[in-house]
Enzyme design. Structure first.
Site, PDB file in Angstrom:
ATOM      1  N   ASP A 296      38.565  52.151  27.525  1.00  0.00           N
ATOM      2  CA  ASP A 296      39.942  51.724  27.247  1.00  0.00           C
ATOM      3  C   ASP A 296      40.860  51.887  28.461  1.00  0.00           C
ATOM      4  O   ASP A 296      41.709  51.029  28.745  1.00  0.00           O
ATOM      5  CB  ASP A 296      40.510  52.459  26.029  1.00  0.00           C
ATOM      6  CG  ASP A 296      40.303  53.975  26.051  1.00  0.00           C
ATOM      7  OD1 ASP A 296      39.854  54.506  27.090  1.00  0.00           O
ATOM      8  OD2 ASP A 296      40.584  54.624  25.022  1.00  0.00           O
TER       9      ASP A 296
ATOM     10  N   GLY B 205      33.154  51.412  42.819  1.00  0.00           N
ATOM     11  CA  GLY B 205      33.708  52.111  41.659  1.00  0.00           C
ATOM     12  C   GLY B 205      35.188  51.909  41.420  1.00  0.00           C
ATOM     13  O   GLY B 205      35.902  52.871  41.108  1.00  0.00           O
TER      14      GLY B 205
ATOM     15  N   GLU C  71      36.919  60.954  34.717  1.00  0.00           N
ATOM     16  CA  GLU C  71      37.858  61.810  35.444  1.00  0.00           C
ATOM     17  C   GLU C  71      37.992  63.168  34.756  1.00  0.00           C
ATOM     18  O   GLU C  71      38.128  64.201  35.412  1.00  0.00           O
ATOM     19  CB  GLU C  71      39.235  61.135  35.519  1.00  0.00           C
ATOM     20  CG  GLU C  71      39.220  59.672  35.942  1.00  0.00           C
ATOM     21  CD  GLU C  71      38.930  59.484  37.418  1.00  0.00           C
ATOM     22  OE1 GLU C  71      38.640  60.483  38.096  1.00  0.00           O
ATOM     23  OE2 GLU C  71      38.996  58.339  37.884  1.00  0.00           O
TER      24      GLU C  71
ATOM     25  N   HIS D 204      58.977  33.885  54.856  1.00  0.00           N
ATOM     26  CA  HIS D 204      58.674  34.710  53.685  1.00  0.00           C
ATOM     27  C   HIS D 204      57.187  35.090  53.698  1.00  0.00           C
ATOM     28  O   HIS D 204      56.366  34.420  54.309  1.00  0.00           O
ATOM     29  CB  HIS D 204      59.030  33.965  52.395  1.00  0.00           C
ATOM     30  CG  HIS D 204      58.280  32.686  52.192  1.00  0.00           C
ATOM     31  ND1 HIS D 204      58.543  31.538  52.913  1.00  0.00           N
ATOM     32  CD2 HIS D 204      57.261  32.369  51.352  1.00  0.00           C
ATOM     33  CE1 HIS D 204      57.744  30.576  52.515  1.00  0.00           C
ATOM     34  NE2 HIS D 204      56.940  31.045  51.574  1.00  0.00           N
ATOM     35  N   HIS D 205      56.859  36.150  53.019  1.00  0.00           N
ATOM     36  CA  HIS D 205      55.499  36.707  52.955  1.00  0.00           C
ATOM     37  C   HIS D 205      55.047  37.293  54.300  1.00  0.00           C
ATOM     38  O   HIS D 205      53.848  37.498  54.507  1.00  0.00           O
ATOM     39  CB  HIS D 205      54.467  35.681  52.486  1.00  0.00           C
ATOM     40  CG  HIS D 205      54.712  35.124  51.122  1.00  0.00           C
ATOM     41  ND1 HIS D 205      55.524  35.728  50.201  1.00  0.00           N
ATOM     42  CD2 HIS D 205      54.224  34.002  50.512  1.00  0.00           C
ATOM     43  CE1 HIS D 205      55.542  35.006  49.085  1.00  0.00           C
ATOM     44  NE2 HIS D 205      54.770  33.956  49.249  1.00  0.00           N
TER      45      HIS D 205
ATOM     46  N   ASN E 183      38.174  55.866  23.736  1.00  0.00           N
ATOM     47  CA  ASN E 183      37.958  57.319  23.758  1.00  0.00           C
ATOM     48  C   ASN E 183      39.132  58.048  24.411  1.00  0.00           C
ATOM     49  O   ASN E 183      38.956  59.112  25.005  1.00  0.00           O
ATOM     50  CB  ASN E 183      36.626  57.667  24.438  1.00  0.00           C
ATOM     51  CG  ASN E 183      36.517  57.081  25.841  1.00  0.00           C
ATOM     52  OD1 ASN E 183      37.485  56.519  26.370  1.00  0.00           O
ATOM     53  ND2 ASN E 183      35.352  57.220  26.452  1.00  0.00           N
TER      54      ASN E 183
ATOM     55  N   GLU F  75      45.780  38.163  41.921  1.00  0.00           N
ATOM     56  CA  GLU F  75      44.747  38.044  42.964  1.00  0.00           C
ATOM     57  C   GLU F  75      43.661  39.111  42.848  1.00  0.00           C
ATOM     58  O   GLU F  75      42.487  38.835  43.118  1.00  0.00           O
ATOM     59  CB  GLU F  75      45.393  38.109  44.350  1.00  0.00           C
ATOM     60  CG  GLU F  75      46.224  36.897  44.707  1.00  0.00           C
ATOM     61  CD  GLU F  75      47.670  36.971  44.234  1.00  0.00           C
ATOM     62  OE1 GLU F  75      48.449  36.051  44.544  1.00  0.00           O
ATOM     63  OE2 GLU F  75      48.006  37.973  43.553  1.00  0.00           O
TER      64      GLU F  75
ATOM     65  N   ASP G  81      52.625  28.844  47.974  1.00  0.00           N
ATOM     66  CA  ASP G  81      53.082  27.659  48.698  1.00  0.00           C
ATOM     67  C   ASP G  81      52.278  27.358  49.953  1.00  0.00           C
ATOM     68  O   ASP G  81      52.202  26.210  50.384  1.00  0.00           O
ATOM     69  CB  ASP G  81      54.577  27.759  49.020  1.00  0.00           C
ATOM     70  CG  ASP G  81      54.944  28.927  49.914  1.00  0.00           C
ATOM     71  OD1 ASP G  81      54.219  29.935  49.897  1.00  0.00           O
ATOM     72  OD2 ASP G  81      55.964  28.829  50.622  1.00  0.00           O
TER      73      ASP G  81
ATOM     74  N   GLY H  49      41.187  57.568  27.046  1.00  0.00           N
ATOM     75  CA  GLY H  49      41.513  57.783  28.452  1.00  0.00           C
ATOM     76  C   GLY H  49      40.330  57.803  29.378  1.00  0.00           C
ATOM     77  O   GLY H  49      39.278  57.222  29.093  1.00  0.00           O
TER      78      GLY H  49
END
Length: 573
Positions: free
Chosen positions: A452, A422, A485, A123-124, A479, A60, A38, A481
């Protein structure tokens, strides 16, 4: 309604919002990303009136990623959010743009100046009357801020912010209060385009640095050129190409510099990243007696865990705001002018040939039986054989970012990656922005490689691609996951697993039909090879999504080395 005295003195009164969006059009923006709220709605009405169009993103954060990709292809971008909740959802993407030198104009619709002055409980907000808190959060990830609280200075602030965004190649932050949108400014200023030229070096200082560079270049017996991301971001590729082609010196790129060089040139040698370099590259670069390093960003993932072995005593660094020759630094001397003069005056340097880099699949990886699974060692050279000149290639943080090091590009390929920041999921939004920019500038394929796990963070942007009739080719690497990591820590840990989706079905869920989309699933080398040979697929005539299956434990060599170095660094006491 009475006209105020100041407005009556303007030669060509225009609304603040019209001025702002007219300036965006003048610097090359056409598509404006963002999410309505708004506090920005009235401003959004001005977008189509000024030759622009609204993209409309799903959230966003994705809008910010898309603006990032758009800017990397088009040169600059704009994204509009609403105060508080909208801008904070975007802030991660803007931080990535700041980190990686991406020029994004962030426009925030804010409450009226009257509401802010009165500290109203709106608001916000945080409910404490502080309307500066969110701007303060963006201050350290913006190279300029323009708070359009006063029409007397609005036009000047807009012009300065856009120029700073372009010249420094980093995000800027502009607030547009609701009661400023239709205030009047001098439209006559729009007749004069913004000066986006880089400031010239002081000639005497520049000539001195050029002489110093030439002295060491003429003394060198085996010099090389190493090109990195800031050569792209600070728009010196024309100068770099002239140097590379006229000198004939062996030329290499850092991972973040992929796409900076015409990789079909005979003196292009491949990717240098310390231990993760292409075959033969590290030996050649590290044995050089002079390295002309252009736009370097020596981060951990850009150097395979800080495994560069180049002495500063044999390095000349070219940067956007300074030059460094060995250990002598010359602040305020920009690389553009120095590169031009060095190229013009250098003559023919002494050259020792470097390695050649091609899309060669090793003998052990060539087997193509129906049961041969797709491996990284096979995939990335094969991608290089499949790519076309001028393609745009987007790779996600993870296996794709490291695998693309082994891909030699045809001429004119633009490579997008986010090696330094990253943020996983970045590439899907970035692909949308890049594909939009490609649609605006010509017939170029936009190709995304994303894991994925990363895809699941930002998959909604496939909807935005469909909405805007974009035609990317999306490879979802299935693959199971977060592979990168897993190699850092927790190979079998459940937190590195994901819920597998039927990724192909999402294209239909997001509203595409069989007339404007196609989906595929490939699980073996032969199936992938058949797809690469498929003329309909290669034509990229509509949006296409490919589920490409690979083993969970498979990863490019460079990823394994970098992950190991990252794990060791994380464990330091």
């Amino acid at each position: 309604m009475a006209t105020d005295i100041r407005t009556s003195e303007l030669k060509t009164p225009v609304d603040v919002a019209e001025y702002l969006f007219s300036r965006l059009y003048q610097v090359g923006v056409r598509g404006v990303h963002g999410v309505p709220g708004d506090y920005n709605l009235v401003a959004l009405d001005y977008i189509p009136k000024n030759g622009l169009y609204w993209v409309g993103n799903c959230n966003e954060l994705n809008a910010g990623y898309a603006a990032d990709g758009y800017a990397r292809v088009k040169g600059i971008s704009a994204v509009v959010t609403t105060f508080g909740v909208g801008e904070l959802s975007l802030i991660n993407a803007i931080a990535g743009g700041y980190s990686e030198y991406v020029p994004i104009i962030h426009i925030v619709g804010t409450p009226s100046t009257v509401s802010q002055k009165d500290g109203m409980l709106l608001h916000h907000t945080l409910g404490n009357g502080n309307f500066e808190v969110f701007a303060d959060m963006s201050r350290n990830i913006s190279c300029a801020m323009a708070k359009l609280n006063d029409p007397h200075e609005a036009a000047t602030l807009i012009d300065n912010a856009i120029r700073e965004c372009w010249v420094k190649s980093r995000p800027v932050y502009i607030t547009l209060p609701t009661d400023m949108v239709q205030k009047k400014v001098e439209g006559d200023r729009l007749r004069k385009p913004l000066d986006l030229g880089f400031p010239a070096n002081e000639e005497e200082r520049e000539d001195y640095v050029v002489d110093v560079v030439l002295k060491y270049l003429h003394e060198a017996r085996s010099p090389v050129i190493l090109v990195d991301a800031c050569a792209i971001r600070h728009r010196v590729l024309d100068e770099v190409h002239d140097l590379v082609e006229k000198s004939g010196m062996p030329t290499f790129v850092a991972p973040m510099g992929k796409g900076a060089i015409n990789e079909t040139l005979p003196n292009y040698g491949g990717v240098y990243a310390g231990n993760g370099s292409n075959a033969g590259v590290a030996d050649r670069v590290e044995s050089a007696d002079l390295v002309l390093s252009i736009g370097a960003i020596k981060s951990d993932f850009n150097t395979t865990g800080f495994t560069y072995r180049i002495s500063q005593l044999k390095t000349i660094d070219f940067h956007s705001e300074y030059m460094r020759v060995r250990y002598s630094e010359y602040p305020g001397v920009r690389m553009q002018g120095v590169l031009r003069k060095v190229t013009a005056k250098m003559g023919k340097p002494s050259i020792q040939p470097g390695p050649s880099h091609g899309n060669i699949i090793s003998e052990k990886d060539r087997a193509m039986s129906n049961k041969e699974v797709i491996s990284h060692d096979w995939l990335w050279p094969r991608v290089g054989q499949w790519l076309k000149p001028d393609d745009i290639v987007v790779t996600e943080t993870g296996t794709a970012n490291f695998g693309i090091w082994e891909t030699k590009f045809p001429k004119g390929v633009t490579a997008l990656s986010q090696v330094l920041w990253g943020s996983i999921g970045w590439s899907v939004g970035s692909c949308q922005g890049a594909a939009l920019a490609a649609k605006e500038t010509g017939d170029r394929r936009t190709i995304l490689f994303v894991g994925d796990g990363s895809f699941e963070l930002t998959a909604q942007e496939v909807s935005t691609m469909i909405r805007n009739d974009l035609k990317p080719i999306i490879f979802v690497i299935c693959n199971n996951g977060y592979t990168i990591e897993r190699y850092i820590h927790g190979m079998e840990a459940s937190y590195n697993d994901i819920q597998e989706w039927n990724y192909r079905d999402l294209v239909g869920v997001f509203g595409a039909d069989s007339k404007n989309s196609r989906t595929y699933q490939v699980k073996t080398k032969q199936e992938a090879e058949d797809l690469f040979q498929n003329k309909e697929f290669c034509s990229a005539s509509c949006l296409q999504l490919v589920e490409l299956y690979m083993l969970k434990e498979d990863a490019p060599k460079a990823l394994k080395l970098t992950a190991q170095a990252s794990a060791e660094n994380n464990a330091r006491q």
